[in-house]
Motif scaffolding. Sequence first.
Motif, short mmCIF file in Angstrom:
data_model
loop_
_atom_site.label_atom_id
_atom_site.label_comp_id
_atom_site.label_asym_id
_atom_site.label_seq_id
_atom_site.Cartn_x
_atom_site.Cartn_y
_atom_site.Cartn_z
N SER A 117 -4.62 6.15 -0.42
CA SER A 117 -3.90 4.88 -0.25
C SER A 117 -4.13 4.05 -1.60
O SER A 117 -5.35 4.15 -2.08
CB SER A 117 -4.46 4.20 0.86
N GLN A 118 -3.08 3.33 -2.20
CA GLN A 118 -3.35 2.70 -3.21
C GLN A 118 -2.43 1.69 -3.37
O GLN A 118 -1.46 1.17 -2.79
CB GLN A 118 -2.84 3.36 -4.59
N THR A 119 -3.21 0.40 -3.61
CA THR A 119 -2.55 -1.10 -3.70
C THR A 119 -1.70 -1.28 -4.80
O THR A 119 -2.31 -1.20 -6.09
CB THR A 119 -3.51 -2.09 -3.18
N LYS A 120 -0.35 -1.46 -4.92
CA LYS A 120 0.46 -1.81 -5.95
C LYS A 120 1.23 -3.44 -5.86
O LYS A 120 1.22 -3.56 -4.63
CB LYS A 120 1.82 -0.74 -6.08
N ILE A 121 1.15 -3.95 -6.90
CA ILE A 121 1.73 -5.19 -6.85
C ILE A 121 3.33 -5.04 -7.22
O ILE A 121 3.65 -4.41 -8.15
CB ILE A 121 1.34 -6.03 -7.76
N GLN A 122 4.20 -5.60 -6.33
CA GLN A 122 5.68 -5.70 -6.35
C GLN A 122 6.15 -7.01 -6.71
O GLN A 122 5.89 -7.70 -6.01
CB GLN A 122 6.44 -4.93 -5.30
N LYS B 2 0.84 -1.07 0.00
CA LYS B 2 -0.02 -0.01 -0.06
C LYS B 2 0.87 1.21 0.17
O LYS B 2 1.80 1.38 0.94
CB LYS B 2 -0.86 0.08 1.14
N GLU B 3 0.62 1.93 -0.99
CA GLU B 3 1.25 3.37 -1.06
C GLU B 3 0.27 4.36 -1.07
O GLU B 3 -0.75 4.75 -1.55
CB GLU B 3 2.11 3.46 -2.33
N LYS B 4 0.84 5.59 -0.76
CA LYS B 4 0.04 6.93 -0.68
C LYS B 4 0.55 7.65 -1.84
O LYS B 4 1.67 7.95 -2.14
CB LYS B 4 0.40 7.77 0.87
N VAL B 5 -0.53 7.91 -2.57
CA VAL B 5 -0.11 8.83 -3.98
C VAL B 5 -1.02 10.35 -3.87
O VAL B 5 -2.19 10.30 -3.26
CB VAL B 5 -0.81 8.11 -5.07
N ARG B 6 -0.47 11.20 -4.60
CA ARG B 6 -1.14 12.55 -4.63
C ARG B 6 -2.50 12.44 -5.49
O ARG B 6 -2.32 11.76 -6.42
CB ARG B 6 -0.39 13.75 -5.08
#
Length: 302
Positions: A284-289, A270-274
Amino acid sequence: AAATMALKKKKERLVDRPDALHDVNVVKNKQKRNEVVKKIKKKRKAEKKVEKEKRHKLLKEQGLPLPKPETIDSKRTPDVTFVEDENDPEVVEDERNDEFAELLASEEAPNLLMTTCPKPSKATHMFAKELECVFPFSVYKKRKETTLVSEVVEYAKQQGHTAVMIINEDVKKVDGLTLIHLPSGPTMSFKVTSLRLSRQILGHGNALEDNFPEVVLNNFRTRLGRRIKRGLQALFHTKPMCHNRQVATFHNQRDFLFFRHHRYIFEKRKEKVRTSDPEKPTKSQTKIQTRLQELGPRFTLK
Protein backbone atom coordinates in the motif's frame (compact mmCIF):
# COMPACT_ATOMS: atom_id res chain seq x y z
CA ALA A 1 -33.72 -11.33 -45.07
CA ALA A 2 -31.03 -13.03 -47.11
CA ALA A 3 -30.21 -9.77 -48.89
CA THR A 4 -29.94 -7.97 -45.54
CA MET A 5 -27.54 -10.60 -44.15
CA ALA A 6 -25.44 -10.41 -47.31
CA LEU A 7 -25.21 -6.62 -47.05
CA LYS A 8 -24.23 -6.88 -43.37
CA LYS A 9 -21.43 -9.35 -44.14
CA LYS A 10 -20.28 -7.13 -46.99
CA LYS A 11 -20.00 -4.12 -44.66
CA GLU A 12 -18.10 -6.17 -42.06
CA ARG A 13 -15.60 -7.31 -44.71
CA LEU A 14 -15.30 -3.71 -45.90
CA VAL A 15 -14.42 -2.41 -42.40
CA ASP A 16 -11.59 -4.95 -42.04
CA ARG A 17 -9.91 -4.03 -45.34
CA PRO A 18 -6.92 -1.61 -45.22
CA ASP A 19 -8.22 0.41 -48.20
CA ALA A 20 -11.79 0.45 -46.89
CA LEU A 21 -12.29 4.22 -47.20
CA HIS A 22 -11.55 4.07 -50.94
CA ASP A 23 -14.23 1.42 -51.56
CA VAL A 24 -16.90 2.69 -49.19
CA ASN A 25 -18.98 3.96 -52.12
CA VAL A 26 -20.12 0.41 -52.83
CA VAL A 27 -22.64 1.01 -50.03
CA LYS A 28 -25.33 2.94 -51.87
CA ASN A 29 -27.42 4.07 -48.90
CA LYS A 30 -25.97 7.36 -47.57
CA GLN A 31 -26.90 6.72 -43.93
CA LYS A 32 -25.45 3.20 -43.97
CA ARG A 33 -22.34 4.50 -45.77
CA ASN A 34 -21.76 7.10 -43.04
CA GLU A 35 -22.08 4.39 -40.40
CA VAL A 36 -19.45 2.30 -42.19
CA VAL A 37 -17.08 5.30 -42.38
CA LYS A 38 -17.48 5.94 -38.65
CA LYS A 39 -16.71 2.28 -37.86
CA ILE A 40 -13.61 2.34 -40.08
CA LYS A 41 -12.26 5.51 -38.45
CA LYS A 42 -13.03 4.22 -34.96
CA LYS A 43 -11.20 0.96 -35.65
CA ARG A 44 -8.16 2.75 -37.08
CA LYS A 45 -8.02 5.09 -34.10
CA ALA A 46 -8.09 2.13 -31.69
CA GLU A 47 -5.32 0.36 -33.64
CA LYS A 48 -3.13 3.50 -33.54
CA LYS A 49 -3.67 3.79 -29.79
CA VAL A 50 -2.60 0.16 -29.24
CA GLU A 51 0.54 0.67 -31.38
CA LYS A 52 1.40 3.85 -29.48
CA GLU A 53 1.05 2.08 -26.12
CA LYS A 54 3.34 -0.72 -27.34
CA ARG A 55 6.00 1.78 -28.45
CA HIS A 56 5.84 3.64 -25.13
CA LYS A 57 6.05 0.38 -23.17
CA LEU A 58 9.12 -0.65 -25.16
CA LEU A 59 10.81 2.70 -24.54
CA LYS A 60 10.12 2.46 -20.79
CA GLU A 61 11.63 -1.03 -20.67
CA GLN A 62 14.75 0.29 -22.39
CA GLY A 63 14.93 3.27 -20.01
CA LEU A 64 14.53 5.81 -22.82
CA PRO A 65 12.47 9.04 -22.56
CA LEU A 66 9.05 9.17 -24.19
CA PRO A 67 8.80 11.29 -27.34
CA LYS A 68 7.22 14.71 -26.92
CA PRO A 69 4.13 15.30 -29.09
CA GLU A 70 4.66 17.77 -31.93
CA THR A 71 2.27 20.71 -31.90
CA ILE A 72 1.99 23.94 -33.87
CA ASP A 73 3.32 25.81 -30.85
CA SER A 74 6.31 23.49 -30.38
CA LYS A 75 7.21 23.82 -34.07
CA ARG A 76 7.18 27.61 -33.86
CA THR A 77 10.43 29.10 -35.11
CA PRO A 78 12.13 31.18 -32.39
CA ASP A 79 12.84 34.80 -33.32
CA VAL A 80 14.79 37.66 -31.79
CA THR A 81 11.86 38.70 -29.57
CA PHE A 82 11.95 35.42 -27.59
CA VAL A 83 13.25 35.89 -24.06
CA GLU A 84 15.44 32.89 -23.32
CA ASP A 85 17.07 34.25 -20.15
CA GLU A 86 14.88 35.63 -17.36
CA ASN A 87 17.88 37.55 -16.00
CA ASP A 88 18.70 39.31 -19.25
CA PRO A 89 19.95 42.80 -18.16
CA GLU A 90 18.00 44.57 -20.90
CA VAL A 91 14.73 42.81 -20.01
CA VAL A 92 15.23 43.34 -16.28
CA GLU A 93 15.93 47.07 -16.80
CA ASP A 94 12.86 47.53 -19.03
CA GLU A 95 10.56 45.81 -16.54
CA ARG A 96 12.05 47.73 -13.62
CA ASN A 97 11.05 51.04 -15.24
CA ASP A 98 7.76 50.15 -16.96
CA GLU A 99 4.25 51.33 -16.01
CA PHE A 100 3.49 48.23 -13.91
CA ALA A 101 6.63 48.18 -11.75
CA GLU A 102 5.24 50.36 -8.95
CA LEU A 103 1.92 48.50 -8.77
CA LEU A 104 3.52 45.04 -8.81
CA ALA A 105 5.95 46.07 -6.07
CA SER A 106 3.14 47.42 -3.88
CA GLU A 107 1.28 45.36 -1.28
CA GLU A 108 -1.97 47.26 -1.84
CA ALA A 109 -4.77 45.73 -3.88
CA PRO A 110 -5.29 47.14 -7.38
CA ASN A 111 -8.50 49.09 -7.89
CA LEU A 112 -10.29 48.11 -11.12
CA LEU A 113 -13.26 49.94 -12.62
CA MET A 114 -15.43 47.77 -14.88
CA THR A 115 -18.00 49.13 -17.28
CA THR A 116 -19.67 48.19 -20.56
CA CYS A 117 -20.58 49.65 -23.89
CA PRO A 118 -23.71 51.85 -24.02
CA LYS A 119 -27.00 49.90 -23.79
CA PRO A 120 -25.50 46.58 -22.68
CA SER A 121 -27.51 43.38 -23.08
CA LYS A 122 -28.30 40.95 -20.27
CA ALA A 123 -25.47 38.63 -21.39
CA THR A 124 -22.90 41.44 -21.09
CA HIS A 125 -24.24 42.44 -17.69
CA MET A 126 -24.00 38.83 -16.42
CA PHE A 127 -20.45 38.49 -17.77
CA ALA A 128 -19.41 41.65 -15.89
CA LYS A 129 -21.01 40.32 -12.68
CA GLU A 130 -19.02 37.06 -12.97
CA LEU A 131 -15.79 38.97 -13.55
CA GLU A 132 -16.38 40.68 -10.20
CA CYS A 133 -15.65 37.29 -8.55
CA VAL A 134 -12.40 37.01 -10.51
CA PHE A 135 -11.46 40.59 -9.55
CA PRO A 136 -13.17 41.04 -6.14
CA PHE A 137 -11.50 44.43 -5.63
CA SER A 138 -13.23 45.79 -8.76
CA VAL A 139 -16.17 48.17 -9.04
CA TYR A 140 -18.81 47.61 -11.72
CA LYS A 141 -20.74 50.65 -12.93
CA LYS A 142 -23.28 50.78 -15.73
CA ARG A 143 -22.42 53.23 -18.48
CA LYS A 144 -24.85 55.83 -19.74
CA GLU A 145 -25.50 56.18 -23.46
CA THR A 146 -23.95 59.65 -23.65
CA THR A 147 -20.81 58.84 -21.61
CA LEU A 148 -17.60 58.80 -23.66
CA VAL A 149 -14.61 56.58 -22.93
CA SER A 150 -12.49 59.66 -22.17
CA GLU A 151 -15.02 60.69 -19.53
CA VAL A 152 -14.90 57.19 -18.00
CA VAL A 153 -11.09 57.40 -17.81
CA GLU A 154 -11.16 60.85 -16.17
CA TYR A 155 -13.70 59.64 -13.62
CA ALA A 156 -11.54 56.57 -12.85
CA LYS A 157 -8.47 58.77 -12.30
CA GLN A 158 -10.39 61.01 -9.89
CA GLN A 159 -11.61 57.98 -7.92
CA GLY A 160 -8.11 56.49 -7.66
CA HIS A 161 -8.65 53.43 -9.89
CA THR A 162 -5.57 51.73 -11.29
CA ALA A 163 -7.24 50.35 -14.42
CA VAL A 164 -10.44 50.49 -16.47
CA MET A 165 -12.00 47.45 -18.16
CA ILE A 166 -14.61 48.07 -20.87
CA ILE A 167 -16.69 45.11 -22.09
CA ASN A 168 -17.96 45.49 -25.65
CA GLU A 169 -20.66 43.55 -27.47
CA ASP A 170 -22.05 43.02 -30.95
CA VAL A 171 -25.55 41.72 -31.70
CA LYS A 172 -26.09 41.19 -27.95
CA LYS A 173 -23.01 38.97 -27.64
CA VAL A 174 -19.77 39.85 -25.85
CA ASP A 175 -17.09 40.23 -28.53
CA GLY A 176 -14.41 42.55 -27.13
CA LEU A 177 -12.58 43.67 -24.02
CA THR A 178 -10.53 46.86 -23.64
CA LEU A 179 -8.12 47.22 -20.73
CA ILE A 180 -6.81 50.71 -19.92
CA HIS A 181 -4.10 51.02 -17.26
CA LEU A 182 -3.99 54.27 -15.36
CA PRO A 183 -2.70 56.89 -15.14
CA SER A 184 -0.51 56.71 -18.26
CA GLY A 185 -1.44 53.47 -20.03
CA PRO A 186 -0.86 51.25 -21.85
CA THR A 187 -4.19 50.24 -23.41
CA MET A 188 -4.81 46.63 -24.46
CA SER A 189 -7.62 45.58 -26.77
CA PHE A 190 -8.75 41.95 -27.04
CA LYS A 191 -11.30 40.07 -29.08
CA VAL A 192 -13.43 37.74 -26.90
CA THR A 193 -14.52 34.34 -28.25
CA SER A 194 -15.76 30.99 -26.89
CA LEU A 195 -17.41 32.65 -23.89
CA ARG A 196 -19.20 30.36 -21.44
CA LEU A 197 -20.70 31.68 -18.22
CA SER A 198 -20.71 29.66 -15.01
CA ARG A 199 -24.27 28.40 -15.47
CA GLN A 200 -23.27 26.98 -18.89
CA ILE A 201 -20.43 24.87 -17.41
CA LEU A 202 -21.41 21.40 -16.23
CA GLY A 203 -20.59 20.77 -12.56
CA HIS A 204 -19.35 24.31 -11.93
CA GLY A 205 -18.65 25.63 -8.44
CA ASN A 206 -19.41 29.00 -6.88
CA ALA A 207 -16.55 31.46 -6.59
CA LEU A 208 -15.95 33.06 -3.21
CA GLU A 209 -16.47 36.79 -2.95
CA ASP A 210 -13.89 39.11 -1.37
CA ASN A 211 -11.13 36.66 -2.24
CA PHE A 212 -7.75 37.38 -3.80
CA PRO A 213 -7.19 34.44 -6.20
CA GLU A 214 -3.85 33.04 -7.22
CA VAL A 215 -2.87 33.81 -10.81
CA VAL A 216 -1.05 31.56 -13.30
CA LEU A 217 0.39 33.20 -16.43
CA ASN A 218 1.76 30.55 -18.75
CA ASN A 219 3.81 30.59 -21.96
CA PHE A 220 4.38 34.35 -22.37
CA ARG A 221 7.83 34.06 -23.95
CA THR A 222 8.28 37.06 -26.27
CA ARG A 223 8.98 40.67 -25.29
CA LEU A 224 5.41 41.67 -26.21
CA GLY A 225 4.08 38.60 -24.42
CA ARG A 226 5.91 39.52 -21.22
CA ARG A 227 4.49 43.05 -21.41
CA ILE A 228 0.94 41.68 -21.76
CA LYS A 229 1.69 39.25 -18.93
CA ARG A 230 2.67 42.10 -16.60
CA GLY A 231 -0.42 44.06 -17.65
CA LEU A 232 -2.66 41.13 -16.66
CA GLN A 233 -0.66 40.46 -13.51
CA ALA A 234 -1.21 44.08 -12.43
CA LEU A 235 -4.95 43.35 -12.15
CA PHE A 236 -4.40 40.88 -9.29
CA HIS A 237 -3.23 41.31 -5.71
CA THR A 238 0.44 40.50 -5.14
CA LYS A 239 -0.47 38.50 -2.00
CA PRO A 240 -3.27 36.04 -2.89
CA MET A 241 -5.40 34.23 -0.31
CA CYS A 242 -4.01 30.74 -0.92
CA HIS A 243 -6.16 29.15 1.80
CA ASN A 244 -9.26 29.69 -0.38
CA ARG A 245 -7.64 27.59 -3.16
CA GLN A 246 -8.94 29.64 -6.09
CA VAL A 247 -6.74 30.21 -9.13
CA ALA A 248 -7.15 32.25 -12.31
CA THR A 249 -5.16 30.98 -15.31
CA PHE A 250 -4.14 32.77 -18.51
CA HIS A 251 -2.53 30.30 -20.93
CA ASN A 252 -0.96 31.72 -24.09
CA GLN A 253 -0.90 29.47 -27.13
CA ARG A 254 -0.41 30.68 -30.72
CA ASP A 255 -1.23 34.25 -29.56
CA PHE A 256 -4.57 33.15 -28.08
CA LEU A 257 -5.06 33.68 -24.33
CA PHE A 258 -7.22 30.95 -22.78
CA PHE A 259 -8.76 31.98 -19.45
CA ARG A 260 -9.94 29.49 -16.81
CA HIS A 261 -11.06 29.96 -13.21
CA HIS A 262 -10.73 26.94 -10.89
CA ARG A 263 -10.83 25.77 -7.30
CA TYR A 264 -8.35 23.03 -6.40
CA ILE A 265 -8.00 20.53 -3.58
CA PHE A 266 -5.27 18.06 -2.58
CA GLU A 267 -6.38 14.60 -1.48
CA LYS A 268 -4.47 11.62 -0.10
CA ARG A 269 -5.30 8.27 -1.68
CA LYS A 270 -4.00 4.81 -0.90
CA GLU A 271 -3.07 2.65 -3.87
CA LYS A 272 -1.63 -0.83 -4.21
CA VAL A 273 1.60 -1.06 -6.20
CA ARG A 274 3.60 -4.08 -7.28
CA THR A 275 6.93 -4.95 -5.64
CA SER A 276 9.82 -7.23 -6.56
CA ASP A 277 9.45 -9.18 -3.30
CA PRO A 278 7.81 -12.58 -4.08
CA GLU A 279 6.51 -12.88 -0.51
CA LYS A 280 4.75 -9.49 -0.70
CA PRO A 281 3.87 -8.90 -4.35
CA THR A 282 1.91 -5.74 -3.54
CA LYS A 283 2.15 -2.99 -0.96
CA SER A 284 0.00 0.00 0.00
CA GLN A 285 1.30 3.42 -0.99
CA THR A 286 -0.13 6.88 -0.27
CA LYS A 287 -0.34 9.27 -3.20
CA ILE A 288 -1.40 12.90 -3.29
CA GLN A 289 -3.98 13.64 -5.97
CA THR A 290 -5.17 17.04 -7.15
CA ARG A 291 -8.78 17.65 -8.15
CA LEU A 292 -10.07 20.73 -9.97
CA GLN A 293 -13.52 22.29 -10.08
CA GLU A 294 -14.17 24.95 -12.67
CA LEU A 295 -15.87 28.09 -11.36
CA GLY A 296 -16.29 30.11 -14.53
CA PRO A 297 -16.42 32.14 -16.60
CA ARG A 298 -14.44 30.58 -19.46
CA PHE A 299 -13.33 32.56 -22.52
CA THR A 300 -10.56 33.13 -25.05
CA LEU A 301 -8.79 36.42 -25.80
CA LYS A 302 -7.11 37.28 -29.10
